[in-house]
Design a protein around this motif. Structure first.
Motif, mmCIF file in Angstrom:
data_model
loop_
_atom_site.group_PDB
_atom_site.id
_atom_site.type_symbol
_atom_site.label_atom_id
_atom_site.label_comp_id
_atom_site.label_asym_id
_atom_site.label_seq_id
_atom_site.Cartn_x
_atom_site.Cartn_y
_atom_site.Cartn_z
ATOM 1 N N ILE A 2 0.814 -1.217 0.000
ATOM 2 C CA ILE A 2 0.000 0.000 0.000
ATOM 3 C C ILE A 2 0.848 1.268 0.000
ATOM 4 O O ILE A 2 0.457 2.305 -0.514
ATOM 5 C CB ILE A 2 -0.993 -0.023 1.200
ATOM 6 C CG1 ILE A 2 -2.045 1.059 1.025
ATOM 7 C CG2 ILE A 2 -0.266 0.121 2.530
ATOM 8 C CD1 ILE A 2 -3.216 0.916 1.956
ATOM 9 N N ASP A 3 2.073 1.179 0.534
ATOM 10 C CA ASP A 3 2.940 2.358 0.565
ATOM 11 C C ASP A 3 3.944 2.383 -0.578
ATOM 12 O O ASP A 3 4.859 3.205 -0.586
ATOM 13 C CB ASP A 3 3.674 2.418 1.911
ATOM 14 C CG ASP A 3 2.693 2.701 3.047
ATOM 15 O OD1 ASP A 3 1.809 3.565 2.847
ATOM 16 O OD2 ASP A 3 2.787 2.050 4.101
ATOM 17 N N GLU A 4 3.778 1.497 -1.542
ATOM 18 C CA GLU A 4 4.703 1.504 -2.666
ATOM 19 C C GLU A 4 4.149 2.334 -3.815
ATOM 20 O O GLU A 4 2.956 2.603 -3.894
ATOM 21 C CB GLU A 4 4.993 0.070 -3.119
ATOM 22 C CG GLU A 4 5.779 -0.689 -2.067
ATOM 23 C CD GLU A 4 6.442 -1.944 -2.583
ATOM 24 O OE1 GLU A 4 6.210 -2.318 -3.753
ATOM 25 O OE2 GLU A 4 7.200 -2.534 -1.805
ATOM 26 N N TYR A 5 5.046 2.699 -4.710
ATOM 27 C CA TYR A 5 4.664 3.478 -5.894
ATOM 28 C C TYR A 5 4.449 2.535 -7.076
ATOM 29 O O TYR A 5 5.032 1.448 -7.115
ATOM 30 C CB TYR A 5 5.756 4.500 -6.212
ATOM 31 C CG TYR A 5 5.781 5.623 -5.211
ATOM 32 C CD1 TYR A 5 5.001 6.754 -5.402
ATOM 33 C CD2 TYR A 5 6.550 5.522 -4.050
ATOM 34 C CE1 TYR A 5 4.998 7.773 -4.465
ATOM 35 C CE2 TYR A 5 6.553 6.535 -3.107
ATOM 36 C CZ TYR A 5 5.771 7.665 -3.322
ATOM 37 O OH TYR A 5 5.747 8.671 -2.394
ATOM 38 N N PRO A 6 3.622 2.958 -8.048
ATOM 39 C CA PRO A 6 3.307 2.068 -9.169
ATOM 40 C C PRO A 6 4.541 1.477 -9.871
ATOM 41 O O PRO A 6 4.530 0.322 -10.260
ATOM 42 C CB PRO A 6 2.516 2.963 -10.126
ATOM 43 C CG PRO A 6 1.864 3.965 -9.244
ATOM 44 C CD PRO A 6 2.827 4.202 -8.119
ATOM 45 N N HIS A 7 5.625 2.264 -10.002
ATOM 46 C CA HIS A 7 6.779 1.736 -10.745
ATOM 47 C C HIS A 7 7.454 0.581 -10.018
ATOM 48 O O HIS A 7 8.237 -0.143 -10.604
ATOM 49 C CB HIS A 7 7.796 2.852 -11.016
ATOM 50 C CG HIS A 7 8.599 3.238 -9.811
ATOM 51 N ND1 HIS A 7 8.221 4.257 -8.969
ATOM 52 C CD2 HIS A 7 9.739 2.717 -9.300
ATOM 53 C CE1 HIS A 7 9.109 4.342 -7.984
ATOM 54 N NE2 HIS A 7 10.032 3.426 -8.154
ATOM 55 N N GLN A 8 7.149 0.422 -8.738
ATOM 56 C CA GLN A 8 7.776 -0.681 -7.995
ATOM 57 C C GLN A 8 7.063 -2.011 -8.226
ATOM 58 O O GLN A 8 7.505 -3.038 -7.746
ATOM 59 C CB GLN A 8 7.782 -0.346 -6.489
ATOM 60 C CG GLN A 8 8.667 0.832 -6.151
ATOM 61 C CD GLN A 8 8.515 1.250 -4.691
ATOM 62 O OE1 GLN A 8 7.509 1.840 -4.304
ATOM 63 N NE2 GLN A 8 9.510 0.930 -3.882
ATOM 64 N N LEU A 9 5.945 -1.959 -8.931
ATOM 65 C CA LEU A 9 5.158 -3.178 -9.120
ATOM 66 C C LEU A 9 5.264 -3.692 -10.549
ATOM 67 O O LEU A 9 5.552 -2.939 -11.472
ATOM 68 C CB LEU A 9 3.680 -2.882 -8.816
ATOM 69 C CG LEU A 9 3.374 -2.265 -7.460
ATOM 70 C CD1 LEU A 9 1.903 -1.900 -7.383
ATOM 71 C CD2 LEU A 9 3.747 -3.223 -6.351
ATOM 72 N N SER A 10 5.003 -4.990 -10.722
ATOM 73 C CA SER A 10 5.003 -5.568 -12.061
ATOM 74 C C SER A 10 3.685 -5.246 -12.760
ATOM 75 O O SER A 10 2.738 -4.757 -12.132
ATOM 76 C CB SER A 10 5.153 -7.078 -11.949
ATOM 77 O OG SER A 10 3.987 -7.606 -11.355
ATOM 78 N N GLY A 11 3.617 -5.551 -14.063
ATOM 79 C CA GLY A 11 2.413 -5.254 -14.842
ATOM 80 C C GLY A 11 1.165 -5.914 -14.275
ATOM 81 O O GLY A 11 0.110 -5.288 -14.160
ATOM 82 N N GLY A 12 1.282 -7.184 -13.901
ATOM 83 C CA GLY A 12 0.128 -7.897 -13.364
ATOM 84 C C GLY A 12 -0.332 -7.297 -12.042
ATOM 85 O O GLY A 12 -1.523 -7.152 -11.776
ATOM 86 N N MET A 13 0.646 -6.919 -11.186
ATOM 87 C CA MET A 13 0.324 -6.304 -9.897
ATOM 88 C C MET A 13 -0.351 -4.949 -10.089
ATOM 89 O O MET A 13 -1.299 -4.615 -9.388
ATOM 90 C CB MET A 13 1.608 -6.106 -9.079
ATOM 91 C CG MET A 13 2.074 -7.368 -8.420
ATOM 92 S SD MET A 13 0.848 -7.942 -7.234
ATOM 93 C CE MET A 13 1.337 -9.622 -7.084
ATOM 94 N N ARG A 14 0.143 -4.179 -11.059
ATOM 95 C CA ARG A 14 -0.448 -2.873 -11.332
ATOM 96 C C ARG A 14 -1.897 -3.030 -11.777
ATOM 97 O O ARG A 14 -2.770 -2.261 -11.379
ATOM 98 C CB ARG A 14 0.315 -2.164 -12.451
ATOM 99 C CG ARG A 14 1.530 -1.477 -11.972
ATOM 100 C CD ARG A 14 2.171 -0.769 -13.139
ATOM 101 N NE ARG A 14 3.600 -0.870 -12.980
ATOM 102 C CZ ARG A 14 4.449 -1.081 -13.971
ATOM 103 N NH1 ARG A 14 4.024 -1.199 -15.203
ATOM 104 N NH2 ARG A 14 5.720 -1.157 -13.722
ATOM 105 N N GLN A 15 -2.149 -4.054 -12.598
ATOM 106 C CA GLN A 15 -3.518 -4.244 -13.052
ATOM 107 C C GLN A 15 -4.398 -4.642 -11.860
ATOM 108 O O GLN A 15 -5.545 -4.230 -11.772
ATOM 109 C CB GLN A 15 -3.562 -5.275 -14.179
ATOM 110 C CG GLN A 15 -4.819 -5.243 -15.028
ATOM 111 C CD GLN A 15 -5.100 -3.889 -15.656
ATOM 112 O OE1 GLN A 15 -5.481 -2.935 -14.980
ATOM 113 N NE2 GLN A 15 -4.924 -3.791 -16.965
ATOM 114 N N ARG A 16 -3.840 -5.405 -10.923
ATOM 115 C CA ARG A 16 -4.606 -5.733 -9.715
ATOM 116 C C ARG A 16 -4.916 -4.480 -8.909
ATOM 117 O O ARG A 16 -6.006 -4.332 -8.358
ATOM 118 C CB ARG A 16 -3.826 -6.720 -8.837
ATOM 119 C CG ARG A 16 -3.865 -8.133 -9.360
ATOM 120 C CD ARG A 16 -2.976 -9.037 -8.535
ATOM 121 N NE ARG A 16 -2.745 -10.277 -9.244
ATOM 122 C CZ ARG A 16 -3.480 -11.375 -9.083
ATOM 123 N NH1 ARG A 16 -4.446 -11.395 -8.201
ATOM 124 N NH2 ARG A 16 -3.230 -12.449 -9.791
#
Lengths: 330, 329
Positions: free
Chosen positions: B150-164
């Motif tokens: 919850i405290d991370e920024y979008p660029h720290q996540l993978s594509g699938g995680m971002r879509q989630r």
């Protein structure tokens, strides 16, 4: 099996990882990690896998558009990694590539005529008059009209641009064409036009294709044999009938089960993989798939399984098939 | 009769360009019932995305403009609504997920801030409640370690995680309608399977109606109850998923289905629809598909067929199936 046109042995491409400004190398990203395969004359060999599995890097390393870190590439009895830059350039007459994105792989300042002439000028294969005739022949072959030749790439649709890319690859009468996701950017109805064109050209000119793709239905349609890649490694190679009917590697099984089929009556038993592909900078020890494998065993976390022939013509890198009878792939 | 959640009547969305006025959506009629998954399929430029953007009035204006038609959300026409009133609808009763989660998440805010914004705005929750709610949402969409993510920024996540995350954000106010525009096109197949499963769960467990826009016929066959096929700004065929795949009527639908390579059967050669998608203009005459149609007749070039009902739920816009026309001839 007919003789091999291309043989790849232990191909590797590592990218060094540097930390800080002056510091030394700290590990590496293993984009392609020790893969071996052979492609026969006239066949279509598929390389499939998800993003980051190293399939495109492999395609480029074969042409030395990316310099491999280690390994041998034998093409018609010649070892390509030992060639000088000039000899390699000449060698590329025989080996051409078609890229995924027909928007960025054609020079926007050139007319189609000029784009198709370029390879013949670079390799000085014929004079200006012959070139003109040759360009017109290429246009006919891929289904472009003469009027198209004086236009610029931006005036074409995606499908037509891909035809231009294919015509350019054919300009020097190559034996091998590496097609890197050639239809992924195209709409369904255009995709089938380009696939049919590629199959017609293969028949007409006796071409050998290495077809790199992530769409498993397209690969099944066009390829004779298929290698499945995961995290820089080949996990399974066999002919397409065996692969699609009886996939052995748990990754291949999951991959095939994940493809949605255009038929509402088919209800597939889906293997939904947990988690995501690990970073190739930090690949798991042992089998690369062990972090997501539904059938993971103790030894998978320790020993990397070699690619073994588990039945005739079917090679799998998985400890589930580590029988006594299996012989490691040379 | 059930009242549809959404019904679109004769929608026209045009764009003003250098080449003149382009009718990207050219008279579309659609409806979605509560709890239903409607698939909208078609190729690039057929108007499927512009239709979905029009529903939330997110079409960039200028150059885009809804020039005609009604969009009824639970019976209320939202076309005349002001921006202020639209904001109350977006993310609350109707929300949307896009193809590219990297460009549709704000890179300057943490995942949590973006999810919390929606609930605080629409539900007036306190910061603390909103944060708890956001963690719950992230957990629900299958994100591991939601308290940390919850405290991370979008660029720290993978594509699938971002879509989630996008999905978590879009369902945080329990919308009645979720519009998903090519939600899995940018993802790998194994990740696509995870995301589709998640959307299916939302639909089955919460009864959220879903409008799924895609070019992938496999995804449609797998996910949808009803399907609308679009071509050149118009719906050319509409029916149950079974009608569309087992008894397609319109030559375009038939061509599209025949063009797709399949894993369960071997085809010597793929069918291919000749030619290209037409360039849209307001001066088009006749059936938009006529220049590429294998069964084209003289009539098709002159006059546009209407979307006519063939069976209970199955409609088609083609002169071949226009019974009244046959009688008249």
């Amino acid at each position: 099996m007919s003789e091999s046109l291309l043989e790849v042995k232990g191909l590797r491409k590592y990218y060094p990882l540097n930390k800080g400004f002056f510091s030394r190398e700290r590990g590496s990203v293993k984009a392609v990690d020790d893969i071996s395969f052979a492609v026969s004359k006239g066949e279509t060999f598929g390389l499939v896998g998800e993003s980051g599995c190293g399939k495109s890097t492999t395609g480029r390393a074969l042409l030395r558009l990316i310099e491999p870190t280690a390994g041998e590439i034998w093409f018609e009895g010649q070892e390509l990694t030992k060639l000088s830059a000039e000899d390699m350039r000449r060698q590329r007459r025989e080996m051409q590539i078609v890229f995924q994105d027909p928007f960025s792989s054609l020079d926007p300042r050139y007319t189609v005529q000029r784009i198709l002439e370029e390879p013949m000028i670079v390799h000085a294969t014929c004079d200006a008059r012959q070139r003109k005739a040759e360009v017109e022949r290429l246009a006919d072959v891929v289904g472009l009209s003469r009027a198209h030749l004086q236009r610029y790439p931006h005036q074409f649709s995606g499908g037509q641009r891909q035809r231009i890319g294919i015509a350019r690859a054919l300009a020097l009468h190559p034996k091998l064409i590496i097609a890197d996701e050639p239809v992924s950017a195209l709409d369904v109805s255009i995709q089938s036009q380009v696939i049919n064109l590629m199959q017609d050209l293969q028949r007409e000119f006796g071409l050998t294709y290495i077809f790199i793709a992530h769409d498993l239905s397209v690969v099944k349609h066009i390829c004779d044999r298929v290698a499945v890649m995961y995290l820089g490694r080949i996990v399974e190679i066999t002919d397409k009938h065996k692969l699609y009917a009886r996939p052995q590697h748990p990754y291949t099984q999951a991959l095939l089960s994940a493809v949605p089929e255009p038929d509402p009556d088919i209800r597939k038993e889906r293997i939904i993989l947990q988690g995501e592909v690990p970073s190739p900078a930090n690949a798991p020890v042992g089998c690369a798939f062990n972090t997501r494998c539904p059938r993971v065993m103790e030894q998978c976390r320790v020993i990397r399984p070699p690619l073994m022939e588990t039945e005739s013509g079917h090679f799998t890198a998985c400890h589930l098939y580590d029988g006594e009878a299996n012989t490691p792939l040379a | 009769m059930i009242q549809p959640i959404l019904s679109i009547e004769n929608l026209h969305t045009h764009f003003l360009t250098d080449r003149g006025e382009v009718p990207a959506v050219d008279g579309v009629d659609l409806y979605i019932n509560p709890g239903e998954v409607l698939g909208v399929v078609g190729e690039s430029g057929c108007g499927k995305s512009v239709t979905s953007l029009s529903i939330l009035k997110l079409v960039p204006s200028p150059p885009g403009r809804i020039v005609d038609g009604r969009i009824l959300l639970k019976g209320r026409d939202i076309v005349p609504l002001k921006e202020k009133d639209m904001r109350k609808i977006r993310g609350d009763s109707v929300s949307m997920i896009f193809q590219e989660p990297m460009t549709s998440l704000n890179p300057l805010f943490t995942v949590g801030q973006q999810i919390m914004e929606t609930v605080r705005l629409h539900r007036g929750r306190s910061r603390k409640e909103a944060r708890e709610h956001a963690v719950g949402m992230l957990r629900k969409v299958g994100i591991p370690r939601p308290e940390a993510i919850i405290d991370e920024y979008p660029h720290q996540l993978s594509g699938g995680m971002r879509q989630r995350v996008m999905i978590a954000m879009s369902i945080s106010c329990s919308p009645e309608l979720l519009i998903a525009d090519e939600p899995t096109t940018a993802l790998d197949v194994t990740i696509q399977a995870q995301i589709l499963e998640l959307i299916r769960q939302l639909n089955e467990e919460q009864g959220t109606a879903v409008m799924l826009i895609t070019h992938d016929l496999g995804v449609v066959a797998e996910m949808c109850h009803r399907v609308a096929v679009m071509y050149a700004g118009k719906v050319v065929e509409e029916g149950s998923v079974h009608d569309i795949f087992k008894n397609p009527l319109h030559p375009y639908t038939r061509g599209l289905i025949a063009s797709v390579p399949r894993m369960d059967e071997a085809k010597e050669r793929l069918y291919s629809i000749p030619g290209n998608v037409p360039i849209l203009s307001t001066e088009m005459q006749g059936c938009r598909f006529a220049p590429r149609c294998p069964e084209v007749m003289e009539l098709c070039m002159q006059s546009l067929p209407a979307l006519t009902r063939q069976e209970e739920q199955h409609s088609c816009r083609c002169w071949l199936f226009d019974r009244e026309q046959e009688d008249a001839v």
